[in-house]
Design an enzyme around this catalytic site. Structure first.
Site, mmCIF file in Angstrom:
data_model
loop_
_atom_site.group_PDB
_atom_site.id
_atom_site.type_symbol
_atom_site.label_atom_id
_atom_site.label_comp_id
_atom_site.label_asym_id
_atom_site.label_seq_id
_atom_site.Cartn_x
_atom_site.Cartn_y
_atom_site.Cartn_z
ATOM 1 N N ASN A 87 -5.827 -5.780 20.166
ATOM 2 C CA ASN A 87 -4.379 -6.290 20.138
ATOM 3 C C ASN A 87 -3.627 -5.444 19.138
ATOM 4 O OD1 ASN A 87 -2.250 -8.214 20.131
ATOM 5 N ND2 ASN A 87 -3.027 -9.128 18.209
ATOM 6 N N ASN A 100 39.370 35.329 12.370
ATOM 7 C CA ASN A 100 38.484 35.975 11.513
ATOM 8 C C ASN A 100 38.509 35.436 10.034
ATOM 9 O OD1 ASN A 100 35.944 38.310 11.744
ATOM 10 N ND2 ASN A 100 37.270 38.359 9.969
ATOM 11 N N ARG A 155 27.263 20.811 7.394
ATOM 12 C CA ARG A 155 27.150 19.452 6.976
ATOM 13 C C ARG A 155 27.717 18.444 8.046
ATOM 14 N NH1 ARG A 155 29.197 20.378 1.076
ATOM 15 N NH2 ARG A 155 29.081 17.978 1.197
ATOM 16 N N GLY A 184 2.735 -15.495 7.578
ATOM 17 C CA GLY A 184 2.335 -14.902 8.816
ATOM 18 C C GLY A 184 3.207 -14.717 9.856
ATOM 19 N N ARG A 198 0.810 -1.265 -0.003
ATOM 20 C CA ARG A 198 0.025 -0.174 0.034
ATOM 21 C C ARG A 198 0.762 1.122 -0.029
ATOM 22 N NH1 ARG A 198 -3.778 -0.697 4.987
ATOM 23 N NH2 ARG A 198 -4.716 1.394 4.251
#
Length: 450
Positions: free
Chosen positions: A169, A359, A315, A80, A15
Protein backbone atom coordinates in the site's frame (compact mmCIF):
# COMPACT_ATOMS: atom_id res chain seq x y z
CA UNK A 1 -16.07 14.17 -14.27
CA UNK A 2 -14.85 16.90 -11.92
CA UNK A 3 -11.91 16.10 -9.68
CA UNK A 4 -10.57 17.40 -6.39
CA UNK A 5 -7.20 16.90 -4.74
CA UNK A 6 -6.61 16.37 -1.05
CA UNK A 7 -2.98 16.71 -0.02
CA UNK A 8 -2.14 15.46 3.47
CA UNK A 9 0.56 17.69 4.92
CA UNK A 10 -0.14 17.80 8.64
CA UNK A 11 2.64 15.60 10.00
CA UNK A 12 5.39 17.05 12.17
CA UNK A 13 8.13 14.77 10.84
CA UNK A 14 10.01 14.36 14.11
CA UNK A 15 12.66 12.19 12.46
CA UNK A 16 13.77 15.20 10.41
CA UNK A 17 14.94 16.78 13.70
CA UNK A 18 13.85 20.20 12.45
CA UNK A 19 11.71 23.16 13.45
CA UNK A 20 10.52 23.32 9.82
CA UNK A 21 7.43 21.24 8.93
CA UNK A 22 8.55 18.14 7.07
CA UNK A 23 6.71 18.92 3.83
CA UNK A 24 8.51 22.28 3.53
CA UNK A 25 11.94 20.71 3.25
CA UNK A 26 13.06 21.31 -0.34
CA UNK A 27 13.60 18.91 -3.21
CA UNK A 28 14.76 20.68 -6.33
CA UNK A 29 14.44 24.06 -4.55
CA UNK A 30 10.71 23.56 -4.03
CA UNK A 31 8.88 22.32 -0.91
CA UNK A 32 8.53 18.56 -1.23
CA UNK A 33 4.74 18.82 -1.21
CA UNK A 34 4.90 20.98 -4.36
CA UNK A 35 6.03 17.92 -6.33
CA UNK A 36 2.88 16.01 -5.41
CA UNK A 37 0.73 19.02 -6.32
CA UNK A 38 2.50 19.28 -9.67
CA UNK A 39 1.67 15.65 -10.48
CA UNK A 40 -1.91 16.08 -9.34
CA UNK A 41 -2.28 19.08 -11.64
CA UNK A 42 -2.57 16.59 -14.53
CA UNK A 43 -6.17 16.05 -13.37
CA UNK A 44 -6.98 19.77 -13.73
CA UNK A 45 -8.67 19.70 -10.30
CA UNK A 46 -11.64 21.95 -9.62
CA UNK A 47 -10.62 22.16 -5.95
CA UNK A 48 -7.39 21.49 -4.11
CA UNK A 49 -7.35 21.13 -0.33
CA UNK A 50 -4.15 20.97 1.70
CA UNK A 51 -4.53 19.52 5.20
CA UNK A 52 -2.12 21.22 7.59
CA UNK A 53 -1.23 20.61 11.20
CA UNK A 54 2.23 21.22 12.67
CA UNK A 55 3.47 24.57 11.37
CA UNK A 56 0.20 24.94 9.53
CA UNK A 57 0.51 28.67 8.87
CA UNK A 58 3.90 28.17 7.22
CA UNK A 59 2.59 25.34 5.05
CA UNK A 60 -0.50 27.34 4.10
CA UNK A 61 1.65 30.33 3.13
CA UNK A 62 3.80 28.20 0.84
CA UNK A 63 0.74 26.53 -0.65
CA UNK A 64 -0.75 29.89 -1.54
CA UNK A 65 2.50 30.90 -3.25
CA UNK A 66 1.92 27.95 -5.58
CA UNK A 67 -1.79 28.65 -6.08
CA UNK A 68 -3.73 31.28 -4.16
CA UNK A 69 -6.96 29.31 -4.72
CA UNK A 70 -5.77 26.31 -2.69
CA UNK A 71 -8.09 25.62 0.23
CA UNK A 72 -6.67 24.92 3.68
CA UNK A 73 -8.07 22.41 6.18
CA UNK A 74 -6.59 22.05 9.65
CA UNK A 75 -5.98 18.89 11.62
CA UNK A 76 -5.23 20.22 15.08
CA UNK A 77 -5.10 16.77 16.66
CA UNK A 78 -3.09 14.08 14.88
CA UNK A 79 -5.63 11.26 15.00
CA UNK A 80 -4.69 9.34 11.87
CA UNK A 81 -4.98 9.60 8.10
CA UNK A 82 -8.73 8.97 7.92
CA UNK A 83 -9.26 11.72 10.49
CA UNK A 84 -7.04 14.04 8.41
CA UNK A 85 -9.12 13.46 5.28
CA UNK A 86 -12.34 14.09 7.24
CA UNK A 87 -11.08 17.60 8.01
CA UNK A 88 -11.64 18.47 4.33
CA UNK A 89 -15.38 17.80 4.46
CA UNK A 90 -16.29 21.47 4.82
CA UNK A 91 -13.90 22.58 2.06
CA UNK A 92 -15.44 20.00 -0.29
CA UNK A 93 -19.02 20.70 0.70
CA UNK A 94 -21.24 20.42 -2.37
CA UNK A 95 -18.50 18.94 -4.53
CA UNK A 96 -19.62 16.21 -6.90
CA UNK A 97 -16.91 14.12 -8.53
CA UNK A 98 -13.75 12.19 -7.81
CA UNK A 99 -11.41 12.91 -4.92
CA UNK A 100 -7.71 11.98 -5.07
CA UNK A 101 -5.78 11.74 -1.81
CA UNK A 102 -2.05 12.49 -2.10
CA UNK A 103 0.71 12.82 0.50
CA UNK A 104 2.99 15.80 0.94
CA UNK A 105 5.94 13.60 1.87
CA UNK A 106 5.56 11.29 -1.16
CA UNK A 107 6.83 13.56 -3.94
CA UNK A 108 7.50 11.25 -6.87
CA UNK A 109 4.15 9.77 -7.89
CA UNK A 110 3.98 10.49 -11.62
CA UNK A 111 1.29 12.17 -13.67
CA UNK A 112 0.88 8.94 -15.65
CA UNK A 113 0.19 6.93 -12.48
CA UNK A 114 -2.42 9.42 -11.28
CA UNK A 115 -4.12 9.35 -14.68
CA UNK A 116 -4.21 5.53 -14.54
CA UNK A 117 -5.90 5.80 -11.16
CA UNK A 118 -8.46 8.12 -12.75
CA UNK A 119 -9.05 5.56 -15.51
CA UNK A 120 -9.58 2.79 -12.96
CA UNK A 121 -12.15 4.97 -11.18
CA UNK A 122 -14.46 4.58 -14.18
CA UNK A 123 -15.11 0.95 -13.25
CA UNK A 124 -14.55 0.88 -9.45
CA UNK A 125 -15.82 3.01 -6.60
CA UNK A 126 -12.48 3.18 -4.78
CA UNK A 127 -8.96 2.93 -6.23
CA UNK A 128 -5.78 2.44 -4.19
CA UNK A 129 -2.25 2.87 -5.50
CA UNK A 130 -0.02 -0.12 -4.80
CA UNK A 131 3.54 -1.07 -5.64
CA UNK A 132 5.52 -4.27 -5.92
CA UNK A 133 8.02 -4.01 -3.09
CA UNK A 134 11.48 -5.52 -3.44
CA UNK A 135 11.47 -5.86 0.35
CA UNK A 136 7.87 -5.69 1.59
CA UNK A 137 9.04 -5.42 5.19
CA UNK A 138 6.31 -3.91 7.32
CA UNK A 139 4.27 -2.27 4.56
CA UNK A 140 0.54 -2.86 4.51
CA UNK A 141 -0.42 -5.61 2.05
CA UNK A 142 -3.12 -5.28 -0.62
CA UNK A 143 -5.31 -8.38 -0.58
CA UNK A 144 -6.69 -8.91 -4.08
CA UNK A 145 -9.32 -11.32 -5.40
CA UNK A 146 -8.92 -11.09 -9.16
CA UNK A 147 -9.03 -7.37 -9.93
CA UNK A 148 -10.94 -6.64 -6.72
CA UNK A 149 -9.21 -5.23 -3.66
CA UNK A 150 -10.90 -6.71 -0.60
CA UNK A 151 -8.85 -5.17 2.20
CA UNK A 152 -5.55 -3.71 3.26
CA UNK A 153 -3.91 -5.63 6.08
CA UNK A 154 -1.10 -4.27 8.20
CA UNK A 155 1.97 -6.47 8.63
CA UNK A 156 1.42 -7.01 12.35
CA UNK A 157 -2.12 -8.25 11.69
CA UNK A 158 -1.33 -10.34 8.60
CA UNK A 159 -1.25 -14.11 8.35
CA UNK A 160 1.83 -15.83 6.94
CA UNK A 161 0.08 -16.14 3.58
CA UNK A 162 -0.76 -12.42 3.59
CA UNK A 163 2.80 -11.49 4.56
CA UNK A 164 3.95 -13.29 1.43
CA UNK A 165 2.06 -10.76 -0.70
CA UNK A 166 4.43 -8.28 -2.36
CA UNK A 167 1.80 -5.81 -3.58
CA UNK A 168 1.97 -3.11 -0.92
CA UNK A 169 0.00 0.00 0.00
CA UNK A 170 1.32 3.43 -1.01
CA UNK A 171 -1.48 5.28 0.81
CA UNK A 172 -2.86 7.10 -2.25
CA UNK A 173 -6.60 6.73 -2.80
CA UNK A 174 -9.13 7.86 -5.40
CA UNK A 175 -12.87 7.65 -4.82
CA UNK A 176 -16.17 9.31 -5.53
CA UNK A 177 -16.54 12.15 -3.03
CA UNK A 178 -19.85 10.97 -1.58
CA UNK A 179 -18.64 7.38 -1.29
CA UNK A 180 -15.38 8.50 0.31
CA UNK A 181 -16.98 10.53 3.09
CA UNK A 182 -19.61 7.84 3.72
CA UNK A 183 -16.79 5.32 4.24
CA UNK A 184 -14.75 7.71 6.39
CA UNK A 185 -17.71 8.22 8.71
CA UNK A 186 -17.65 4.47 9.40
CA UNK A 187 -13.93 4.21 10.25
CA UNK A 188 -13.33 3.45 13.91
CA UNK A 189 -10.31 3.84 16.16
CA UNK A 190 -10.36 0.49 17.93
CA UNK A 191 -6.61 -0.02 17.74
CA UNK A 192 -3.58 0.37 19.97
CA UNK A 193 -2.93 3.95 18.87
CA UNK A 194 -6.56 5.02 19.05
CA UNK A 195 -6.30 6.53 15.56
CA UNK A 196 -8.52 6.51 12.46
CA UNK A 197 -6.73 4.82 9.57
CA UNK A 198 -7.52 5.52 5.91
CA UNK A 199 -6.78 1.93 4.73
CA UNK A 200 -9.75 0.72 6.80
CA UNK A 201 -12.12 2.16 4.20
CA UNK A 202 -11.37 -0.73 1.80
CA UNK A 203 -12.81 -3.46 3.99
CA UNK A 204 -15.76 -1.21 4.87
CA UNK A 205 -16.36 -0.59 1.15
CA UNK A 206 -16.29 -4.33 0.41
CA UNK A 207 -18.80 -5.07 3.16
CA UNK A 208 -21.01 -2.15 2.05
CA UNK A 209 -21.24 -3.35 -1.54
CA UNK A 210 -18.86 -0.84 -3.05
CA UNK A 211 -16.09 -2.07 -5.34
CA UNK A 212 -12.39 -1.36 -4.89
CA UNK A 213 -9.30 -2.10 -6.95
CA UNK A 214 -5.60 -1.30 -7.03
CA UNK A 215 -3.37 0.32 -9.62
CA UNK A 216 0.33 -0.55 -9.45
CA UNK A 217 3.33 1.69 -10.01
CA UNK A 218 7.12 1.44 -9.66
CA UNK A 219 8.33 1.37 -6.08
CA UNK A 220 10.51 4.43 -6.71
CA UNK A 221 7.39 6.54 -7.22
CA UNK A 222 6.19 5.81 -3.71
CA UNK A 223 9.39 6.85 -1.95
CA UNK A 224 8.53 8.61 1.30
CA UNK A 225 10.77 11.18 2.96
CA UNK A 226 11.10 10.98 6.74
CA UNK A 227 14.76 11.73 7.50
CA UNK A 228 17.52 14.02 6.30
CA UNK A 229 19.22 11.05 4.65
CA UNK A 230 16.02 10.21 2.77
CA UNK A 231 15.68 13.88 1.80
CA UNK A 232 19.18 13.83 0.29
CA UNK A 233 18.38 10.61 -1.53
CA UNK A 234 15.14 12.09 -2.85
CA UNK A 235 16.90 15.17 -4.18
CA UNK A 236 19.44 12.91 -5.88
CA UNK A 237 16.62 10.97 -7.55
CA UNK A 238 14.99 14.22 -8.63
CA UNK A 239 18.21 15.62 -10.08
CA UNK A 240 18.96 12.41 -12.00
CA UNK A 241 15.46 12.45 -13.50
CA UNK A 242 15.69 16.12 -14.51
CA UNK A 243 19.09 15.59 -16.15
CA UNK A 244 17.78 12.62 -18.10
CA UNK A 245 14.69 14.58 -19.13
CA UNK A 246 16.78 17.55 -20.30
CA UNK A 247 19.03 15.39 -22.47
CA UNK A 248 16.04 13.49 -23.86
CA UNK A 249 14.58 16.87 -24.86
CA UNK A 250 17.69 17.83 -26.82
CA UNK A 251 19.74 19.75 -24.24
CA UNK A 252 23.49 19.20 -24.09
CA UNK A 253 24.79 18.68 -20.55
CA UNK A 254 28.58 18.50 -20.78
CA UNK A 255 28.92 17.03 -17.28
CA UNK A 256 25.40 16.02 -16.24
CA UNK A 257 26.25 15.01 -12.69
CA UNK A 258 27.50 18.55 -11.94
CA UNK A 259 24.36 20.39 -13.10
CA UNK A 260 21.60 21.00 -10.53
CA UNK A 261 17.98 21.81 -11.39
CA UNK A 262 14.90 23.23 -9.70
CA UNK A 263 11.41 21.81 -10.07
CA UNK A 264 10.41 24.52 -12.57
CA UNK A 265 13.63 24.79 -14.60
CA UNK A 266 12.94 24.98 -18.33
CA UNK A 267 15.69 24.45 -20.94
CA UNK A 268 15.05 24.75 -24.66
CA UNK A 269 16.29 22.33 -27.29
CA UNK A 270 19.94 22.74 -28.34
CA UNK A 271 20.78 24.73 -25.24
CA UNK A 272 24.27 23.86 -23.97
CA UNK A 273 25.00 23.65 -20.26
CA UNK A 274 28.63 23.47 -19.23
CA UNK A 275 29.85 21.86 -15.96
CA UNK A 276 28.98 23.08 -12.47
CA UNK A 277 25.90 25.13 -13.25
CA UNK A 278 23.13 25.65 -10.67
CA UNK A 279 19.57 26.53 -11.65
CA UNK A 280 17.60 28.09 -8.81
CA UNK A 281 13.82 28.53 -8.98
CA UNK A 282 12.16 30.32 -11.88
CA UNK A 283 14.70 29.89 -14.69
CA UNK A 284 13.93 29.67 -18.41
CA UNK A 285 16.75 29.13 -20.90
CA UNK A 286 15.68 29.19 -24.54
CA UNK A 287 16.98 27.18 -27.48
CA UNK A 288 20.63 27.57 -28.58
CA UNK A 289 21.61 29.53 -25.46
CA UNK A 290 24.82 28.51 -23.71
CA UNK A 291 25.34 28.58 -19.95
CA UNK A 292 29.04 28.37 -19.26
CA UNK A 293 30.76 26.73 -16.32
CA UNK A 294 30.31 27.71 -12.67
CA UNK A 295 27.31 29.97 -13.25
CA UNK A 296 24.32 30.41 -10.94
CA UNK A 297 20.89 31.38 -12.30
CA UNK A 298 17.69 32.18 -10.41
CA UNK A 299 14.42 33.85 -11.41
CA UNK A 300 15.69 34.80 -14.85
CA UNK A 301 15.02 34.42 -18.58
CA UNK A 302 17.79 33.74 -21.08
CA UNK A 303 16.73 34.11 -24.71
CA UNK A 304 17.91 32.33 -27.84
CA UNK A 305 21.57 32.48 -28.75
CA UNK A 306 22.65 34.17 -25.53
CA UNK A 307 25.69 33.17 -23.52
CA UNK A 308 26.13 33.39 -19.77
CA UNK A 309 29.37 32.96 -17.86
CA UNK A 310 31.66 31.42 -16.91
CA UNK A 311 31.37 32.40 -13.25
CA UNK A 312 28.28 34.57 -13.81
CA UNK A 313 25.26 35.14 -11.62
CA UNK A 314 21.78 35.97 -12.88
CA UNK A 315 19.45 36.99 -10.07
CA UNK A 316 15.65 37.40 -10.05
CA UNK A 317 14.34 39.75 -12.70
CA UNK A 318 17.28 39.34 -15.08
CA UNK A 319 15.93 39.27 -18.66
CA UNK A 320 18.35 38.61 -21.51
CA UNK A 321 17.20 39.25 -25.10
CA UNK A 322 18.43 37.19 -28.06
CA UNK A 323 22.19 36.91 -28.50
CA UNK A 324 23.08 38.84 -25.36
CA UNK A 325 26.44 38.11 -23.76
CA UNK A 326 27.00 38.00 -20.00
CA UNK A 327 30.62 37.21 -19.23
CA UNK A 328 32.84 36.13 -16.38
CA UNK A 329 32.21 37.51 -12.90
CA UNK A 330 29.19 39.52 -14.01
CA UNK A 331 26.07 39.82 -11.83
CA UNK A 332 22.70 40.90 -13.26
CA UNK A 333 19.63 41.58 -11.12
CA UNK A 334 16.20 42.98 -12.07
CA UNK A 335 17.56 44.22 -15.37
CA UNK A 336 16.65 44.04 -19.05
CA UNK A 337 19.65 43.28 -21.28
CA UNK A 338 19.01 44.13 -24.94
CA UNK A 339 19.51 42.05 -28.05
CA UNK A 340 23.18 41.56 -28.89
CA UNK A 341 24.28 43.58 -25.85
CA UNK A 342 27.53 42.63 -24.15
CA UNK A 343 28.37 42.77 -20.46
CA UNK A 344 31.50 40.70 -20.60
CA UNK A 345 33.68 41.35 -17.55
CA UNK A 346 33.55 42.04 -13.83
CA UNK A 347 30.37 44.13 -13.75
CA UNK A 348 27.22 44.58 -11.70
CA UNK A 349 24.05 45.54 -13.57
CA UNK A 350 21.09 45.95 -11.24
CA UNK A 351 17.72 47.69 -11.63
CA UNK A 352 18.55 48.69 -15.17
CA UNK A 353 17.35 48.73 -18.78
CA UNK A 354 20.15 48.28 -21.29
CA UNK A 355 19.32 48.79 -24.96
CA UNK A 356 20.11 46.64 -27.97
CA UNK A 357 23.66 46.44 -29.28
CA UNK A 358 25.24 48.23 -26.32
CA UNK A 359 28.67 47.40 -24.92
CA UNK A 360 29.18 47.58 -21.16
CA UNK A 361 32.87 47.88 -20.34
CA UNK A 362 34.70 45.88 -17.69
CA UNK A 363 34.14 46.96 -14.11
CA UNK A 364 30.96 48.93 -14.79
CA UNK A 365 28.64 49.29 -11.80
CA UNK A 366 25.07 50.53 -11.65
CA UNK A 367 24.89 52.30 -8.28
CA UNK A 368 21.22 51.59 -7.70
CA UNK A 369 20.78 51.84 -3.90
CA UNK A 370 20.93 55.02 -1.85
CA UNK A 371 20.58 53.26 1.49
CA UNK A 372 16.78 53.51 1.50
CA UNK A 373 15.44 53.31 -2.06
CA UNK A 374 16.40 51.47 -5.25
CA UNK A 375 16.75 53.59 -8.39
CA UNK A 376 16.83 52.61 -12.05
CA UNK A 377 19.50 53.09 -14.71
CA UNK A 378 18.60 53.33 -18.40
CA UNK A 379 21.12 52.94 -21.21
CA UNK A 380 20.01 53.32 -24.81
CA UNK A 381 20.78 51.26 -27.91
CA UNK A 382 24.29 51.06 -29.41
CA UNK A 383 25.84 52.90 -26.48
CA UNK A 384 29.40 52.33 -25.28
CA UNK A 385 30.00 52.37 -21.55
CA UNK A 386 33.72 52.70 -20.84
CA UNK A 387 35.49 50.42 -18.40
CA UNK A 388 35.13 51.18 -14.69
CA UNK A 389 32.15 53.51 -15.17
CA UNK A 390 29.95 54.17 -12.14
CA UNK A 391 26.36 54.84 -13.25
CA UNK A 392 24.74 56.57 -10.26
CA UNK A 393 21.00 55.98 -10.52
CA UNK A 394 18.58 57.40 -11.35
CA UNK A 395 20.38 58.19 -14.58
CA UNK A 396 19.87 57.78 -18.32
CA UNK A 397 22.54 57.34 -21.00
CA UNK A 398 21.13 57.97 -24.47
CA UNK A 399 21.31 56.07 -27.73
CA UNK A 400 24.80 55.88 -29.31
CA UNK A 401 26.23 57.75 -26.33
CA UNK A 402 29.57 56.98 -24.70
CA UNK A 403 31.11 57.29 -21.25
CA UNK A 404 34.83 57.67 -20.76
CA UNK A 405 36.62 54.99 -18.78
CA UNK A 406 36.75 55.64 -15.06
CA UNK A 407 33.84 58.07 -15.10
CA UNK A 408 31.26 58.60 -12.38
CA UNK A 409 28.04 59.46 -14.22
CA UNK A 410 25.54 61.35 -12.07
CA UNK A 411 23.62 63.26 -14.76
CA UNK A 412 21.77 62.15 -17.88
CA UNK A 413 23.83 61.78 -21.06
CA UNK A 414 22.10 62.91 -24.30
CA UNK A 415 21.95 60.77 -27.42
CA UNK A 416 25.30 60.60 -29.18
CA UNK A 417 27.19 62.49 -26.45
CA UNK A 418 30.46 61.57 -24.75
CA UNK A 419 30.33 61.92 -20.96
CA UNK A 420 33.54 62.39 -18.97
CA UNK A 421 33.10 62.35 -15.23
CA UNK A 422 36.57 62.13 -13.68
CA UNK A 423 39.20 64.42 -12.16
CA UNK A 424 41.90 65.87 -14.42
CA UNK A 425 45.14 63.89 -14.25
CA UNK A 426 48.13 65.70 -12.71
CA UNK A 427 51.69 64.26 -12.84
CA UNK A 428 54.23 65.17 -10.10
CA UNK A 429 57.78 64.52 -11.39
CA UNK A 430 59.82 62.08 -9.23
CA UNK A 431 57.36 62.34 -6.36
CA UNK A 432 56.80 58.57 -6.36
CA UNK A 433 60.54 57.88 -5.97
CA UNK A 434 60.87 60.32 -3.08
CA UNK A 435 57.81 58.90 -1.33
CA UNK A 436 59.12 55.34 -1.57
CA UNK A 437 62.55 56.38 -0.28
CA UNK A 438 60.92 58.04 2.70
CA UNK A 439 58.73 55.03 3.45
CA UNK A 440 61.65 52.60 3.18
CA UNK A 441 63.69 54.77 5.54
CA UNK A 442 60.88 54.78 8.11
CA UNK A 443 60.56 51.00 7.82
CA UNK A 444 64.31 50.50 8.35
CA UNK A 445 64.29 52.71 11.48
CA UNK A 446 61.34 50.80 12.89
CA UNK A 447 63.01 47.44 12.32
CA UNK A 448 66.27 48.71 13.88
CA UNK A 449 64.38 49.90 16.96
CA UNK A 450 62.88 46.45 17.43
Amino acid sequence: MATALILLAAGQGTRMNSDLPKVLHPIGNAPMFAHALASGAALDPARTVVVVGHGGDLVAREAHKIDEDILIARQDEQLGTAHAVLQTKEALDGFEGDVFILYGDTPFVSEDTILRMAEARRTHDVVVLGFEAADPGRYGRLVMVGDKLTRIVEYKDATEAERAITLCNSGLVAADANVLFDLLDQVGNDNAAGEYYLPDIIEIAWKSGWTATAVSCAETETLGVNTRAELARADGIFQAAKRAEAMENGVTLMAPETVFFSLDTYLGRDAVIEPNVIFGPGVTVESTARIRAFSHLEGCHVSMGSTVGPFARLRPGAELANNAHIGNFVEVKNAQIGEGTKVNHLSYIGDADIGDGTNIGAGTITCNYDGVFKHRTTVGRDAFIGSNTMLVAPVTVGHEAMTASGSVITSDVPNGALAIGRAKQVNKPMLAVRMFEKLKSLKAKKQKGQ
